[in-house]
Design an enzyme around this catalytic site. Structure first.
Site, PDB file in Angstrom:
ATOM      1  CG  ASN A 341       9.883  33.117   4.322  1.00  0.00           C
ATOM      2  OD1 ASN A 341       9.951  32.070   3.653  1.00  0.00           O
ATOM      3  ND2 ASN A 341      10.820  33.501   5.152  1.00  0.00           N
ATOM      4  CE1 TYR A 347      10.529  40.737   9.900  1.00  0.00           C
ATOM      5  CE2 TYR A 347      10.661  39.562   7.821  1.00  0.00           C
ATOM      6  CZ  TYR A 347      11.208  40.441   8.735  1.00  0.00           C
ATOM      7  OH  TYR A 347      12.434  41.013   8.487  1.00  0.00           O
TER       8      TYR A 347
HETATM    9  P1  NAD Z   1      17.986  42.507  15.255  1.00  0.00           P
HETATM   10  O1  NAD Z   1      16.958  41.693  15.969  1.00  0.00           O
HETATM   11  O2  NAD Z   1      19.412  42.122  15.368  1.00  0.00           O
HETATM   12  O3  NAD Z   1      17.854  44.040  15.683  1.00  0.00           O
HETATM   13  C1  NAD Z   1      16.608  44.693  15.813  1.00  0.00           C
HETATM   14  C2  NAD Z   1      16.730  45.767  16.883  1.00  0.00           C
HETATM   15  O4  NAD Z   1      15.425  46.390  17.011  1.00  0.00           O
HETATM   16  C3  NAD Z   1      17.096  45.194  18.256  1.00  0.00           C
HETATM   17  O5  NAD Z   1      18.202  45.888  18.807  1.00  0.00           O
HETATM   18  C4  NAD Z   1      15.819  45.369  19.056  1.00  0.00           C
HETATM   19  O6  NAD Z   1      16.055  45.576  20.446  1.00  0.00           O
HETATM   20  C5  NAD Z   1      15.185  46.594  18.392  1.00  0.00           C
HETATM   21  N1  NAD Z   1      13.755  46.658  18.696  1.00  0.00           N
HETATM   22  C6  NAD Z   1      12.860  45.651  18.602  1.00  0.00           C
HETATM   23  N2  NAD Z   1      11.665  46.041  19.072  1.00  0.00           N
HETATM   24  C7  NAD Z   1      11.808  47.337  19.461  1.00  0.00           C
HETATM   25  C8  NAD Z   1      10.926  48.285  20.054  1.00  0.00           C
HETATM   26  N3  NAD Z   1       9.653  47.971  20.362  1.00  0.00           N
HETATM   27  N4  NAD Z   1      11.392  49.521  20.339  1.00  0.00           N
HETATM   28  C9  NAD Z   1      12.678  49.837  20.055  1.00  0.00           C
HETATM   29  N5  NAD Z   1      13.569  48.975  19.508  1.00  0.00           N
HETATM   30  C10 NAD Z   1      13.135  47.733  19.215  1.00  0.00           C
HETATM   31  O7  NAD Z   1      17.514  42.519  13.733  1.00  0.00           O
HETATM   32  P2  NAD Z   1      18.329  42.840  12.373  1.00  0.00           P
HETATM   33  O8  NAD Z   1      18.611  41.551  11.715  1.00  0.00           O
HETATM   34  O9  NAD Z   1      19.423  43.807  12.620  1.00  0.00           O
HETATM   35  O10 NAD Z   1      17.161  43.540  11.540  1.00  0.00           O
HETATM   36  C11 NAD Z   1      16.962  44.942  11.478  1.00  0.00           C
HETATM   37  C12 NAD Z   1      15.801  45.220  10.528  1.00  0.00           C
HETATM   38  O11 NAD Z   1      16.064  44.614   9.256  1.00  0.00           O
HETATM   39  C13 NAD Z   1      14.472  44.632  10.994  1.00  0.00           C
HETATM   40  O12 NAD Z   1      13.429  45.511  10.651  1.00  0.00           O
HETATM   41  C14 NAD Z   1      14.364  43.348  10.203  1.00  0.00           C
HETATM   42  O13 NAD Z   1      13.031  42.939  10.037  1.00  0.00           O
HETATM   43  C15 NAD Z   1      14.993  43.772   8.882  1.00  0.00           C
HETATM   44  N6  NAD Z   1      15.504  42.667   8.056  1.00  0.00           N
HETATM   45  C16 NAD Z   1      16.547  41.887   8.469  1.00  0.00           C
HETATM   46  C17 NAD Z   1      16.998  40.867   7.633  1.00  0.00           C
HETATM   47  C18 NAD Z   1      18.168  39.985   8.000  1.00  0.00           C
HETATM   48  O14 NAD Z   1      18.541  39.120   7.199  1.00  0.00           O
HETATM   49  N7  NAD Z   1      18.794  40.136   9.154  1.00  0.00           N
HETATM   50  C19 NAD Z   1      16.386  40.636   6.416  1.00  0.00           C
HETATM   51  C20 NAD Z   1      15.319  41.440   6.041  1.00  0.00           C
HETATM   52  C21 NAD Z   1      14.895  42.463   6.867  1.00  0.00           C
END
Ligand code: NAD
Length: 441
Positions: A341, A347
């Site tokens: 991307n 990422y």
């Molecule tokens: P989000 O940012 O809403 O939630 C991520 C959570 O991880 C947060 O509560 C954050 O505090 C926690 N976190 C971050 N760093 C941390 C650390 N060092 N220690 C402990 N906790 C930590 O994100 P989301 O959209 O719910 O995404 C969750 C997962 O799904 C991620 O791995 C993201 O990359 C993946 N993802 C999301 C999407 C999407 O469309 N939202 C798409 C593909 C992949």
């Protein structure tokens, strides 16, 4: 954060406008509620001659009260079209697919299911059989794009000897749990799997650790695993304390405030964890910039949270024997890790690494009876995607077979299926939860 266009398109006025102008038409997807029947209507079950799965599958479906038909009835509407293609041993035999799907193509109900069962090409008895089995991918992925109306289509490769191990996967794919999973190829290995006492609570008696559980996808994972019977430990950074406590209370689980990147994180985890059955590596961050403009801290933090921390925790759990026999490790990757991307070199590298981690560890962990798999979400409606610029956000929402974004619960349901005792022979899989997004497809 909601999808206003989808709401409009499903309104009385919107339906007419969408049809007249030929605009994307996002259907309302059937999502699982406890107690729901497995399918919305009867299953049309077909097989190529010599197939080894139609028989046990027919018995299984009848046993759970699903009506099974073998020929298309005039005007009948099916909740699922299931075809056992394991009997196809060369390319001429592929005609059986046309003979089954052509007359049935318009008989699927909205949010219906297509499941084709095959033999993994690498387990085929001859190059001709491997060729024909590999060809099944083209059919299932195309049907996912053709049928529309929320109908999903998947290919399940079942290793010879895995006939009884396929139940958890069939249940997942036929039900509303897999609403936003389409165009996927799933591999089920051979062996006998435990049958949960209650398929509505398959995780009863299991303990699960979910990282990044304070919000978004992680919170949904905590809720779904708890709904399915697990005792959940919800982990997030100390700064997310209140939100984390709310999730932990809601699921009657435990909250664990910990920054996974802290130097003492592994030691603190080891102190608090005993007898874990399931670990879900969901915590993740984005720090987007093109590589030319990216400073080194953006690169380092994303690789560390999204990938290296998963490795450190897995090593700790395995070295200290903290993950029980029959354990489950599930990573959260992303379709960005498959397609790449713009602005996300860090990422996408981390998420492609999660896929590498799953594939490289699966054979090592198989010896210990532990499975490791990953989900690769596409566009999911969360705080993260709500922040995207409008044009990119609308593109992400519509450029898939469902013409809409997925919900956090869709990712969570897929993880719960991986975590199920019935999925003991599923390992090394990466399943996209992306509504068959065009990105990297
Ligand atoms: P989000 O940012 O809403 O939630 C991520 C959570 O991880 C947060 O509560 C954050 O505090 C926690 N976190 C971050 N760093 C941390 C650390 N060092 N220690 C402990 N906790 C930590 O994100 P989301 O959209 O719910 O995404 C969750 C997962 O799904 C991620 O791995 C993201 O990359 C993946 N993802 C999301 C999407 C999407 O469309 N939202 C798409 C593909 C992949």
């Amino acid at each position: 954060m909601g999808d206003r266009y989808a709401n409009f398109a499903n309104s009385g006025l919107g339906r007419g406008v969408v049809k007249r102008l030929g605009l994307p038409d996002p259907p309302r997807l059937r999502r699982y509620q406890p107690g729901d029947p497995l399918t919305d209507g009867p299953v049309l079950l077909g097989a190529a001659p010599g197939g080894r799965l139609a028989d046990p599958l027919g018995k299984l479906l009848s046993a759970v009260g699903v009506e099974v038909a073998e020929t298309v009835g005039d005007g009948d509407r099916y909740g699922a079209l299931v075809f056992d293609a394991t009997g196809i041993t060369d390319s001429t035999g592929l005609r059986a697919l046309y003979d089954f799907f052509h007359p049935a193509a318009r008989s699927g109900r909205g949010s219906g299911r297509v499941v084709v069962l095959g033999t993994p090409p690498e387990a085929a008895a001859s190059p001709r059989e491997a060729t024909a089995q590999r060809a099944l991918e083209g059919l299932t992925r195309s049907i996912g794009k053709e049928f529309g109306r929320g109908i999903t289509s998947q290919l399940v490769y079942v290793e010879p000897g895995g006939e009884s191990a396929v139940e958890s996967t069939v249940r997942f794919l036929l039900s509303g749990r897999s609403a936003y999973v389409s165009g996927q190829v799933i591999r089920v290995g051979s062996g006998v799997t435990p049958t949960p006492a209650d398929w509505d609570r398959p995780l009863e008696g299991k303990t699960a650790l979910v990282t990044g559980a304070a919000r978004g996808i992680g919170a949904a994972i905590a809720r779904v695993l708890a709904r399915d019977g697990a005792e959940v430990i919800a982990l997030d950074v100390p700064g997310a304390g209140d939100a984390l406590a709310t999730v932990a209370n809601d699921v009657r689980g435990r909250a664990l405030q910990l920054d996974l990147t802290a130097a003492d994180a592994p030691a603190r985890l080891a102190d608090r964890l005993v007898g874990l059955d399931i670990i879900v590596h969901n915590a993740g961050i984005t720090r987007d910039k093109t590589i030319a403009r990216m400073d080194e801290s953006r690169w380092d933090s994303v690789i560390d949270v999204n990938l290296s921390s998963q490795e450190r925790i897995n090593d700790l759990l395995l070295e200290r024997g903290l993950l029980n026999a029959g354990g489950r490790i599930v990573g959260v990757a992303s379709i960005a890790g498959i397609a790449g991307n713009r602005g996300q070199t860090n990422y996408a590298t981390s998420k492609a690494g999660v896929i590498g981690l799953v594939q490289s560890m699966a054979p090592v962990l198989a010896k210990k009876g532990i499975t490791i798999n990953a989900v690769a979400p596409g566009f999911i409606e969360t705080a993260m995607t709500a922040k995207m610029p409008l044009f990119l956000r609308e593109g992400g929402r519509r450029m898939n077979s469902m013409s809409q974004g997925g919900l956090p619960v869709d990712v969570a349901e897929t993880i719960s299926w991986f975590a199920s005792p019935g999925s003991a022979t599923i390992t090394g899989n990466v399943v996209r939860v992306c509504g068959q997004s065009l990105l990297g497809a």
